[in-house]
Design an enzyme around this catalytic site. Structure first.
Site, PDB file in Angstrom:
ATOM      1  CE  LYS A  48      -3.830  -1.975   2.814  1.00 52.89           C
ATOM      2  NZ  LYS A  48      -4.622  -1.642   3.674  1.00 52.89           N
ATOM      3  CG  HIS A  49       4.552   1.344   0.081  1.00 51.78           C
ATOM      4  ND1 HIS A  49       4.554   0.333   1.173  1.00 51.78           N
ATOM      5  CD2 HIS A  49       5.537   0.924  -0.670  1.00 51.78           C
ATOM      6  CE1 HIS A  49       5.425  -0.534   1.071  1.00 51.78           C
ATOM      7  NE2 HIS A  49       6.090  -0.420  -0.179  1.00 51.78           N
ATOM      8  CB  ALA A  50       4.187   4.342  -4.837  1.00 58.52           C
ATOM      9  NE  ARG A  95       5.170  -0.407  -4.349  1.00 58.70           N
ATOM     10  CZ  ARG A  95       6.406  -0.455  -4.856  1.00 58.70           C
ATOM     11  NH1 ARG A  95       7.331  -1.324  -4.411  1.00 58.70           N
ATOM     12  NH2 ARG A  95       6.712   0.359  -5.746  1.00 58.70           N
TER      13      ARG A  95
END
Ligand code: T46
Length: 132
Positions: A48-50, A95
């Site tokens: 839950k981040h890039a 992702r």
């Protein structure tokens, strides 16, 4: 969005399989860090981040999981269930890893050291970042 999945060549013989991964050869960058996750709790969603600049290859070396890729325009779900497959994740890609089997071991090869400043953890901020 182009999904880049590497299929690594196993060195198989009558004892079993062995996969070797060399930087700038099998892996398209210098490997500065390796980490892996296991004993993932059922139903959990990780990631839950890039990343602003980090590149990575994800290999589910045991068991299976799914990876949601999102470049801000398009989303794709990629199953990882073979120890000889590696999913390339570029920078600027949101992702999420989920649907881990109980026995899943997800190994990640990363192009740089751990740096919290490289993370974008807020989805709206990610969208502004990639669309700016
Ligand atoms: C990514 C996906 C695929 C460290 O101390 N060093 C490290 O190298 C990493 C990756 C994490 N940590 C610490 C930071 C947190 O306290 O381990 C804890 C869990 O990390 P995080 O919540 O970031 O884990 P995931 O599974 O959400 O994301 C990880 C990577 O952080 C990330 O770069 O792309 O796997």
């Amino acid at each position: 969005m182009q999904v880049i999945k590497y299929v690594f060549q196993p060195h198989g013989d009558d004892r079993g399989q062995l996969i070797a991964l060399e930087e700038n050869k099998d892996i398209p960058f210098c490997i500065k860090r390796v980490y892996y996750m296991y004993d993932t709790v059922k139903g959990v969603v990780r990631g839950k981040h890039a990343h602003k600049s980090l590149e990575q290859i994800l290999v589910c070396i045991h068991g299976s999981c799914k990876v949601l890729l999102d470049d801000g325009r398009e989303k794709k779900v990629v199953p990882l269930e073979k120890p000889y497959e590696g999913l390339y994740i570029s920078n600027n890609m949101w992702r999420e890893m989920y649907d881990f089997s109980e026995d899943a071991v997800l190994m990640v090869l990363a192009s740089d050291y751990y740096n919290e400043d490289d993370y974008i953890r807020d989805y709206d901020q990610f969208l502004s970042y990639v669309n700016s």
